[in-house]
Design an enzyme around this catalytic site. Structure first.
Site, PDB file in Angstrom:
ATOM      1  N   ASP A  97      -3.274   4.671   0.011  1.00 35.31           N
ATOM      2  CA  ASP A  97      -3.899   3.660   0.424  1.00 35.31           C
ATOM      3  C   ASP A  97      -3.904   3.472   1.952  1.00 35.31           C
ATOM      4  O   ASP A  97      -4.993   3.155   2.671  1.00 35.31           O
ATOM      5  CB  ASP A  97      -3.236   2.531  -0.035  1.00 35.31           C
ATOM      6  CG  ASP A  97      -3.447   2.333  -1.569  1.00 35.31           C
ATOM      7  OD1 ASP A  97      -2.722   1.742  -2.311  1.00 35.31           O
ATOM      8  OD2 ASP A  97      -4.510   2.349  -1.963  1.00 35.31           O
ATOM      9  N   THR A  98      -2.663   4.134   2.471  1.00 36.20           N
ATOM     10  CA  THR A  98      -2.655   4.065   4.001  1.00 36.20           C
ATOM     11  C   THR A  98      -3.613   4.882   4.920  1.00 36.20           C
ATOM     12  O   THR A  98      -4.369   4.534   5.669  1.00 36.20           O
ATOM     13  CB  THR A  98      -1.085   4.476   4.523  1.00 36.20           C
ATOM     14  OG1 THR A  98      -0.407   3.798   3.659  1.00 36.20           O
ATOM     15  CG2 THR A  98      -0.978   4.391   5.675  1.00 36.20           C
ATOM     16  N   LEU A 116       0.858  -1.210  -0.017  1.00 39.62           N
ATOM     17  CA  LEU A 116       0.044  -0.001  -0.055  1.00 39.62           C
ATOM     18  C   LEU A 116       0.818   1.491  -0.023  1.00 39.62           C
ATOM     19  O   LEU A 116       1.728   1.237   0.778  1.00 39.62           O
ATOM     20  CB  LEU A 116      -0.697   0.082   1.077  1.00 39.62           C
ATOM     21  CG  LEU A 116      -1.681  -1.323   1.541  1.00 39.62           C
ATOM     22  CD1 LEU A 116      -2.722  -1.164   2.721  1.00 39.62           C
ATOM     23  CD2 LEU A 116      -2.895  -1.260   0.202  1.00 39.62           C
ATOM     24  N   ASP A 117       0.593   2.250  -0.791  1.00 39.37           N
ATOM     25  CA  ASP A 117       1.192   3.326  -0.733  1.00 39.37           C
ATOM     26  C   ASP A 117       0.476   4.384   0.237  1.00 39.37           C
ATOM     27  O   ASP A 117      -0.520   3.872   0.784  1.00 39.37           O
ATOM     28  CB  ASP A 117       1.098   4.023  -2.063  1.00 39.37           C
ATOM     29  CG  ASP A 117      -0.297   4.433  -2.802  1.00 39.37           C
ATOM     30  OD1 ASP A 117       0.002   4.799  -3.795  1.00 39.37           O
ATOM     31  OD2 ASP A 117      -1.097   4.255  -2.192  1.00 39.37           O
ATOM     32  N   SER A 118       0.972   5.805   0.049  1.00 41.35           N
ATOM     33  CA  SER A 118       0.536   6.783   1.095  1.00 41.35           C
ATOM     34  C   SER A 118      -0.823   6.944   1.256  1.00 41.35           C
ATOM     35  O   SER A 118      -1.681   6.939   2.185  1.00 41.35           O
ATOM     36  CB  SER A 118       1.378   7.819   1.366  1.00 41.35           C
ATOM     37  OG  SER A 118       1.217   8.473  -0.106  1.00 41.35           O
TER      38      SER A 118
END
Lengths: 137, 135
Positions: B94-95, B90-92
């Protein structure tokens, strides 16, 4: 009398970020604000039958992801401002249900793409013509 | 519902309860009965009525991991209690989306400074387990 009921949220004037990190923070703040407003928006436009909260949240995230490669700070600020404006319209009920359905829930793939999938017969056109008809978006 | 019923009963009792007031004509008598005799436990706030407002940890773990697994981009088999969001791919953005999903699941609002620190399942579990208003 809807004008007398003031929403607490107003779109502020444009911002100017000095670093990419600050611009990233602004866009994440906008995303969080949009997610927090989503239950209210779903109630306002009666979207419960059409979609769920998590699906709508994923669609909003996809909208953000479209612009993930931008590095110009002014462009990022402008995009954040447009996003805030859009959010303001949704909260204020300036938009209507069909706007949201077309722009977010069904989206471009649903509106334009389905026409191609819905049994349009293949007249033996070339791939070039097919993509010409489909357009640039 | 129980709390509501208790409140109603409590207010009815308080309406009908009359404390006997003794006029102390003798100024030298110095015994003062404190009013706190009547209320040994102060019931001023919602939190006072619950014996413990923190959620049970197993419950928190199960619900947080469930919220992570139902995310579109996450492979459910890789989700463990100690997995970080970056490991799960997950990228930022998605976080942040995942943290918002957890906020919605537990009906809490996490301030931005705290939300930025959450970057793994265990951190999310710790935060929720320590939050007194999590449902």
């Amino acid at each position: 009398m809807a004008g007398l009921i003031k929403n607490l949220r107003v779109t502020k004037t444009g911002s100017s970020s000095r670093t990419l990190e600050e611009a990233h923070r602004r866009s994440m703040d906008l995303f969080r604000e949009a997610c927090r407003a989503l239950p209210d928006i779903m109630d306002r436009y009666n979207l419960q039958e059409v979609t769920t909260l998590s699906e709508l949240r994923s669609k909003i995230a996809a909208e953000f992801r479209k612009h993930s490669k931008v590095t110009n700070l002014k462009v990022v600020d402008m995009l954040v401002f447009k996003g805030q404006e859009e959010l303001q319209y949704c909260i204020d009920h300036s938009k209507q249900r069909h706007h949201l359905l077309g722009q977010y829930i069904i989206g471009k793939e649903g509106l334009a793409g389905d026409i191609h999938k819905l049994g349009e017969t293949d007249h033996g056109e070339s791939e070039f013509l097919k993509s010409f008809y489909r357009g640039n978006s | 519902m129980m709390k509501h019923a208790v409140r109603i009963v409590q207010s009815r009792i308080l309406q009908r309860l009359r404390l006997g007031v003794q006029l102390d004509t003798d100024v030298n008598a110095s015994v003062v009965v404190p009013a706190t005799r009547w209320c040994s436990k102060r019931m001023y706030s919602e939190e006072a009525h619950a014996s413990s407002t923190h959620l049970d940890r197993g419950n928190v773990v199960a619900r947080v991991l469930n919220a992570v697994k139902t995310h579109q981009k996450v492979d459910p088999t890789k989700v463990t209690e100690s997995a970080s969001f970056q490991e799960l791919g997950l990228d930022s953005l998605d976080t942040v989306e995942l943290v918002m999903a957890i906020e919605e699941e537990f009906a809490v609002e996490i301030p931005d400074a705290e939300a930025d620190k959450i970057s793994s399942c265990s951190q999310a579990i710790e935060y929720i387990a320590a939050h007194p208003c999590a449902k």
